[in-house]
Write an enzyme that holds these catalytic residues in place. Structure first.
Site, PDB file in Angstrom:
ATOM      1  N   LYS A  14      -8.063  12.440   5.911  1.00 20.43           N
ATOM      2  CA  LYS A  14      -7.297  12.339   4.661  1.00 20.43           C
ATOM      3  C   LYS A  14      -7.945  13.207   3.591  1.00 20.43           C
ATOM      4  O   LYS A  14      -7.268  13.938   2.859  1.00 20.43           O
ATOM      5  CB  LYS A  14      -7.194  10.875   4.215  1.00 20.43           C
TER       6      LYS A  14
ATOM      7  N   GLN B  23      -8.174   1.618   3.193  1.00 24.62           N
ATOM      8  CA  GLN B  23      -8.108   1.844   4.643  1.00 24.62           C
ATOM      9  C   GLN B  23      -8.091   0.505   5.393  1.00 24.62           C
ATOM     10  O   GLN B  23      -8.974  -0.321   5.195  1.00 24.62           O
ATOM     11  CB  GLN B  23      -9.308   2.703   5.080  1.00 24.62           C
TER      12      GLN B  23
ATOM     13  N   ASP C  80       0.463   4.349  -0.029  1.00 26.23           N
ATOM     14  CA  ASP C  80       0.760   3.882   1.330  1.00 26.23           C
ATOM     15  C   ASP C  80       2.104   3.153   1.374  1.00 26.23           C
ATOM     16  O   ASP C  80       2.661   2.942   2.440  1.00 26.23           O
ATOM     17  CB  ASP C  80      -0.338   2.904   1.802  1.00 26.23           C
TER      18      ASP C  80
END
Ligand code: NDP
Length: 281
Positions: free
Chosen positions: A53, A97, A120
């Site tokens: 990322k 995460q 997200d």
């Protein structure tokens, strides 16, 4: 007939060129899009995802920060970090995460992220917006998968779409997106009876199960679009949920693993971060 390949690397490369152009344009207005990734603990797979990322951000000229927290971090300390990033004007996207270490409450942590920084798309407000058709942040993997389906050039309206897997991060948002495209959607899961009867009706088949080679050619309608979301490690190799060889003999379009949906997920994370930054100017 050999299926045509929906090439995630190729789509990602052209999307990232466009993202990089838009990042440059934002920088001229004094805004550098920024992504913060919080990693709690030292899960090796999570460490690889987080590194990728960061690399993706650098490739398109974005600012990126990784916040490493110890495995035994408290819920309060994690949420305080999220609050700090919510206030940080250089950060437009915050990603926690997953999975978090077992003692932490994932849902409570995600709820702390400002919905406009939730790149997200896992915040309940964004999940609700997707279900009701309101504009919001769309989770990266289903957004990438839909993009690939659209690249076939087929009109999606009225097609039979079957999604296997009902997780909050892939299956459910995927089904909602296909419904928004006017597909007739069936959402299958581990309690579904006669799974192959459903899959054989699918003009669009999305597999998000987590079992290597689970979908075989005999379960696929000739001419279907087959999207393989699965990432399964078998004997040191990455394999999808679809048995590629037998499926490609029947389908019209198919995504490979690796080089398919997985590649698109990070690209869509960059896209979501860019759009979050664009909304601030
Ligand atoms: P989950 O484990 O959360 O969900 C799996 C789903 O598959 C569940 O809904 C489960 O049903 C269903 N399922 C399990 N067994 C069967 C069966 N025999 N028949 C029908 N359905 C079944 O996984 P995720 O959604 O998080 O991930 C799915 C896959 O996608 C994994 O391989 C993961 O690694 C991969 N992935 C890939 C990403 C990418 O970027 N390409 C991103 C995220 C995930 P039930 O709900 O009844 O238990």
């Amino acid at each position: 007939m050999a299926a045509r390949i929906l090439d995630g690397k190729q789509f990602s490369a052209s999307l990232r060129e466009d993202i990089a152009r838009r990042v440059s344009a934002l920088k001229e207005k004094g805004v550098t899009p920024g992504l913060a990734v919080i990693l709690a603990g030292t899960d090796p797979a999570s460490e690889i995802y987080v590194r990728n990322k960061g690399n993706g951000c650098r490739e398109v000229g974005m600012h990126s920060e990784t916040i490493l927290l110890p495995e035994d971090v408290s819920q309060d300390a994690l949420e305080a970090e999220i609050e700090r990033l919510n206030q940080d004007r250089r950060i437009h996207g915050i990603l926690v995460q997953l999975p978090l270490p077992k003692h932490l409450n994932e849902e409570a942590a995600l709820a702390k992220i400002l919905p406009e920084k939730d790149v997200d798309g896992f915040h309940l407000l964004n999940a609700g917006r997707l279900m009701t058709g309101a504009p919001g942040v769309i989770p990266c993997t289903p957004r990438g998968a839909l993009y690939m389906i659209q690249q076939t050039g087929r009109s999606l309206s009225g097609l039979e779409a079957v999604v296997i897997g009902r997780s909050n991060i892939v299956g459910k948002p995927m089904a909602a997106l296909l419904l928004r495209e006017n597909c007739t959607v069936t959402l299958c899961h581990s309690r579904t009876r006669n799974l192959a009867e459903h899959t054989r009706r699918a003009d669009i088949l999305v597999a998000a199960v987590g079992k290597a080679g689970f979908i075989t050619g005999d379960m696929i309608k000739p001419g279907a679009i087959v999207i393989d979301v699965g990432i399964n490690r078998v004997d040191g190799k990455v394999r999808g949920d679809v048995d590629f060889e037998s499926a490609a003999a029947v389908a019209d379009w198919i995504t490979p693993v690796p080089g398919g949906v997985g590649k698109m997920t990070i690209t869509m994370l960059l896209q979501n971060t860019l759009e979050a930054a664009e909304r601030t100017v």
